[in-house]
Design a protein around this motif. Structure first.
Motif, PDB file in Angstrom:
ATOM      1  N   UNK A   7       0.855  -1.191   0.000  1.00 40.20           N
ATOM      2  CA  UNK A   7       0.000   0.000   0.000  1.00 40.20           C
ATOM      3  C   UNK A   7       0.889   1.238   0.000  1.00 40.20           C
ATOM      4  N   UNK A   8       0.759   2.050  -1.042  1.00 40.44           N
ATOM      5  CA  UNK A   8       1.486   3.314  -1.097  1.00 40.44           C
ATOM      6  C   UNK A   8       0.599   4.415  -0.543  1.00 40.44           C
ATOM      7  N   UNK A   9       1.147   5.210   0.382  1.00 35.49           N
ATOM      8  CA  UNK A   9       0.408   6.315   0.995  1.00 35.49           C
ATOM      9  C   UNK A   9       1.035   7.622   0.499  1.00 35.49           C
ATOM     10  N   UNK A  10       0.347   8.366  -0.350  1.00 33.86           N
ATOM     11  CA  UNK A  10       0.934   9.592  -0.918  1.00 33.86           C
ATOM     12  C   UNK A  10       1.218  10.639   0.153  1.00 33.86           C
ATOM     13  N   UNK A  11       1.970  11.640  -0.264  1.00 37.76           N
ATOM     14  CA  UNK A  11       2.306  12.728   0.639  1.00 37.76           C
ATOM     15  C   UNK A  11       1.243  13.815   0.639  1.00 37.76           C
ATOM     16  N   UNK A  12       1.553  14.889   1.329  1.00 39.30           N
ATOM     17  CA  UNK A  12       0.668  16.058   1.410  1.00 39.30           C
ATOM     18  C   UNK A  12       0.353  16.557   0.007  1.00 39.30           C
ATOM     19  N   UNK A  13      -0.905  16.692  -0.316  1.00 33.67           N
ATOM     20  CA  UNK A  13      -1.458  17.113  -1.608  1.00 33.67           C
ATOM     21  C   UNK A  13      -1.381  16.032  -2.680  1.00 33.67           C
ATOM     22  N   UNK A  14      -0.909  14.832  -2.345  1.00 31.30           N
ATOM     23  CA  UNK A  14      -0.756  13.785  -3.355  1.00 31.30           C
ATOM     24  C   UNK A  14      -2.021  13.034  -3.688  1.00 31.30           C
ATOM     25  N   UNK A  15      -3.135  13.356  -3.039  1.00 32.08           N
ATOM     26  CA  UNK A  15      -4.425  12.710  -3.298  1.00 32.08           C
ATOM     27  C   UNK A  15      -5.400  13.758  -3.818  1.00 32.08           C
ATOM     28  N   UNK A  16      -6.194  13.396  -4.834  1.00 39.14           N
ATOM     29  CA  UNK A  16      -7.041  14.387  -5.512  1.00 39.14           C
ATOM     30  C   UNK A  16      -8.472  13.882  -5.610  1.00 39.14           C
ATOM     31  N   UNK A  17      -9.381  14.599  -4.972  1.00 40.84           N
ATOM     32  CA  UNK A  17     -10.819  14.337  -5.044  1.00 40.84           C
ATOM     33  C   UNK A  17     -11.504  15.641  -4.650  1.00 40.84           C
ATOM     34  N   UNK A  18     -11.779  16.498  -5.631  1.00 41.76           N
ATOM     35  CA  UNK A  18     -12.242  17.845  -5.339  1.00 41.76           C
ATOM     36  C   UNK A  18     -13.520  17.898  -4.502  1.00 41.76           C
ATOM     37  N   UNK A  19     -14.557  17.083  -4.771  1.00 43.53           N
ATOM     38  CA  UNK A  19     -15.754  17.166  -3.931  1.00 43.53           C
ATOM     39  C   UNK A  19     -15.470  16.915  -2.449  1.00 43.53           C
ATOM     40  N   UNK A  20     -14.528  16.021  -2.148  1.00 41.20           N
ATOM     41  CA  UNK A  20     -14.167  15.777  -0.746  1.00 41.20           C
ATOM     42  C   UNK A  20     -13.327  16.931  -0.209  1.00 41.20           C
ATOM     43  N   UNK A  21     -12.340  17.375  -1.007  1.00 41.58           N
ATOM     44  CA  UNK A  21     -11.445  18.436  -0.549  1.00 41.58           C
ATOM     45  C   UNK A  21     -12.171  19.765  -0.351  1.00 41.58           C
ATOM     46  N   UNK A  22     -13.326  19.918  -1.029  1.00 43.09           N
ATOM     47  CA  UNK A  22     -14.121  21.131  -0.869  1.00 43.09           C
ATOM     48  C   UNK A  22     -15.295  20.927   0.085  1.00 43.09           C
ATOM     49  N   UNK A  23     -15.303  19.772   0.756  1.00 42.32           N
ATOM     50  CA  UNK A  23     -16.335  19.450   1.758  1.00 42.32           C
ATOM     51  C   UNK A  23     -17.731  19.324   1.161  1.00 42.32           C
ATOM     52  N   UNK A  24     -17.811  18.958  -0.123  1.00 40.92           N
ATOM     53  CA  UNK A  24     -19.106  18.666  -0.714  1.00 40.92           C
ATOM     54  C   UNK A  24     -19.488  17.210  -0.476  1.00 40.92           C
ATOM     55  N   UNK A  25     -18.508  16.387  -0.136  1.00 40.91           N
ATOM     56  CA  UNK A  25     -18.750  14.990   0.209  1.00 40.91           C
ATOM     57  C   UNK A  25     -17.980  14.667   1.478  1.00 40.91           C
ATOM     58  N   UNK A  26     -18.462  13.678   2.199  1.00 42.13           N
ATOM     59  CA  UNK A  26     -17.762  13.230   3.389  1.00 42.13           C
ATOM     60  C   UNK A  26     -16.670  12.240   3.035  1.00 42.13           C
ATOM     61  N   UNK A  27     -15.986  11.690   4.039  1.00 43.59           N
ATOM     62  CA  UNK A  27     -14.906  10.724   3.794  1.00 43.59           C
ATOM     63  C   UNK A  27     -15.396   9.530   2.972  1.00 43.59           C
ATOM     64  N   UNK A  28     -14.648   9.170   1.947  1.00 36.79           N
ATOM     65  CA  UNK A  28     -14.970   8.034   1.092  1.00 36.79           C
ATOM     66  C   UNK A  28     -13.693   7.532   0.445  1.00 36.79           C
ATOM     67  N   UNK A  29     -13.641   6.250   0.126  1.00 37.68           N
ATOM     68  CA  UNK A  29     -12.497   5.693  -0.594  1.00 37.68           C
ATOM     69  C   UNK A  29     -12.685   5.823  -2.108  1.00 37.68           C
ATOM     70  N   UNK A  30     -13.860   6.212  -2.545  1.00 37.85           N
ATOM     71  CA  UNK A  30     -14.163   6.288  -3.970  1.00 37.85           C
ATOM     72  C   UNK A  30     -13.867   7.673  -4.536  1.00 37.85           C
TER      73      UNK A  30
END
Length: 567
Positions: A7-30
């Motif tokens: 399992x690779x765990x990216x660094x700070x800013x290495x994950x991209x999901x705008x609806x989650x990052x803008x709080x339009x969606x809650x925590x999700x793996x999808x």
């Protein structure tokens, strides 16, 4: 015996999901992926795939919401990813590879009371185990620095945040960072790093307002002993790059209670014993297997051939498979033109023909590339229904004019941003300076649009050095407005409502006559404005089920009129 899943765990800013990052969606793996406008993580995945690993079978990327504290990321993201990997591979344990902040997320889980003895080993790449001084300006002043990849992704996130939540971000950027991106606090150094006074002396971290309490706790000797007892830990670090070590600060500002509460940065001191973001001594763990440092910068560590060779050795892959590790050095950063839009529009970009701009090379070396044909690219929506967040990413862009067509999906305020990235940064050895690297320039325009209105803009890209320029395309928007209005007239027998068109000039314009349109646009400013106002009056006679159609044309004409008035 089957090998353990990685399992690779990216660094700070290495994950991209705008609806989650803008709080339009809650925590999700999808819905997560690597940011689409950088090369981060691509070589790592390709190398593991060449070695026989398969995504979502025995190779996983534990994307997470890097804005949140690492404890929260571990609980809401890493643990579910571990469960998914164990189930898919039929294994009881996993191997964790954490880059930068990703290593801290892994540590948070392993050192917690919720640990389930299901991690075989932890490998960290440039992880700021004891923090990074670069986090100070981001946390205390809302001024992120660090390496180019991190700055670029963070700048894009802040751009979208600013246009999704304009009141909050514009009123108080520091408070925005503290409330929206509290994870930055977990990156602050736990060792003394601020200099103050005359003569300058180190300011004790324990006396500071901005403190990394989580980092102080997990790095207590007893806590580190728990980590290394539970899981074998290997650290891989980079050296030879200009890395912030200490910051000379002056008195805090008096106009803000939070901004630089521990002192305003005056001078930054650097040390070559680091990867450009994290000092080598801050990226190791006592009693761990701290491998000799390699000459690789922070953002490049996950995709570096040298680092990957060390990773494969630690994972226990047989030497013949190591041939899958690319032998060539990582390429220069890929120049990219990134065009972003925020609701409620779609965007289509017409790319000019010609030879692409070369990547930045050492000593100005360039790469010859074949000329490309003119083509159209439609933006990809990274938002959701009703909240369009479009991105167009153009690799190796051509110098010239890019034609942007904005189509209204609803009525409201929109924003368009253009940014050139990947020019590259030369490695710099130890020294000092008054300021660090700044965030990339994002040229932004804003406006109003109506459903089904088409607005045209031109993005001019002169060189790899100059920022893109955006300007409203008056002529193209006018022609499109006349095409829409002329179509409405034709369907109604030449009248809008009960209003006949007596003006021959306007009749020719509405017929789509390009010369008539050009003649109208060449009128003196007052006459031209009066003619456009007449066209707007015609549109206003459309009522009932034609209201949206009329508003689309009116919006286009008003944009043209206002652009002419402001010219």
């Amino acid at each position: 015996m089957s090998r353990l899943p990685v399992i690779f765990i990216p660094g700070f800013t290495g994950s991209f999901n705008l609806p989650v990052l803008l709080d339009w969606r809650g925590p999700t793996l999808n819905g997560w992926n690597f940011p689409p406008f950088v090369d981060y993580g691509k070589t790592l995945l390709q190398t593991f795939t060449q070695a026989g690993y398969r995504r979502n079978r025995d190779l996983f990327v534990a994307f997470y919401d890097w804005r949140k504290p690492v404890e929260e990321s571990a609980r809401n993201y890493l643990v579910p990813w571990i469960d998914r990997a164990k189930k898919a591979a039929g294994a009881d344990k996993v191997i964790l590879i954490g880059h930068s902040m990703g290593g801290l997320v892994a540590r948070s889980y392993i050192q917690s009371s919720a640990y389930r003895n299901d991690v075989d080993r932890l490998i960290t790449l440039g992880t700021p185990h004891r923090g990074s001084a670069e986090a100070y300006t981001a946390w205390a002043g809302a001024e992120p620095h660090a390496d180019e990849t991190l700055r670029t992704i963070f700048a894009v996130y802040l751009w979208y945040l600013r246009h999704a939540h304009p009141l909050q971000t514009e009123l108080d950027p520091v408070k925005t960072i503290h409330t929206q991106v509290p994870g930055v606090r977990d990156l602050l150094p736990i060792d003394d790093y601020l200099l103050a006074g005359n003569p300058p002396q180190l300011k004790p971290v324990t006396s500071m307002v901005s403190r990394n309490l989580w980092g102080e706790m997990v790095n207590q000797p007893a806590s580190v002993a728990t980590l290394t007892k539970r899981v074998p830990v290997t650290t891989i670090t980079g050296v030879g790059f200009n890395t912030l070590s200490t910051i000379l600060v002056g008195p805090p500002p008096t106009d803000h209670p939070l901004r630089y509460a521990d002192g305003v940065p005056l001078t930054r001191q650097y040390d070559s014993q680091g990867d450009g973001t994290v000092l080598q001594r801050m990226a190791i763990v006592p009693q761990a297997n701290n491998l000799p440092s390699i000459p690789v910068s922070h953002g490049a560590l996950p995709d570096s051939p040298q680092a990957l060779a060390l990773v494969f050795s630690e994972v226990g892959v047989a030497p013949p498979v190591l041939g899958a590790v690319p032998a060539a050095a990582p390429p220069s950063p890929t120049p990219r033109l990134v065009i972003m839009t925020a609701s409620p529009i779609t965007v289509e970009v017409e790319v000019p023909s010609g030879p692409p701009l070369p990547p930045a090379g050492v000593l100005g070396a360039s790469v010859t590339r074949a000329a490309r044909r003119r083509r159209r690219i439609r933006g990809r929506n990274y938002g959701h229904a009703g909240k369009a967040l479009n991105l167009v990413v153009i690799d190796h862009p051509t110098a010239g004019d890019y034609r942007l067509v904005l189509h209204g999906t609803d009525s409201g305020h929109f924003a368009v941003g253009a940014m050139l990235i990947g020019a590259g940064e030369p490695p710099i050895l130890g020294g000092e300076g008054a300021a660090g690297a700044t965030a990339p320039t994002i040229t932004t325009i804003e406006g109003e649009i109506a459903r089904d209105a088409d607005l045209f803009y031109t993005c001019t890209l002169p060189t790899t050095v100059d920022a893109p320029q955006l300007r409203f395309d008056v002529q193209s928007t006018m022609r499109a407005a006349m095409a829409q209005l002329g179509a409405a007239l034709s369907e109604r027998g030449g009248v809008l409502g009960a209003a006949p068109i007596d003006d021959d000039r306007l009749r020719n314009v509405l017929s789509g006559d390009s010369m008539a349109i050009e003649s109208l646009m060449a009128l003196p400013p007052l006459a031209r404005r009066q003619a456009i106002d007449q066209l707007i009056d015609l549109c206003q006679t459309l009522v009932g089920d034609e209201y949206e159609r009329a508003m689309a044309v009116i919006t286009m004409l008003m944009q043209v009129r206002d652009a002419i008035a402001g010219a």
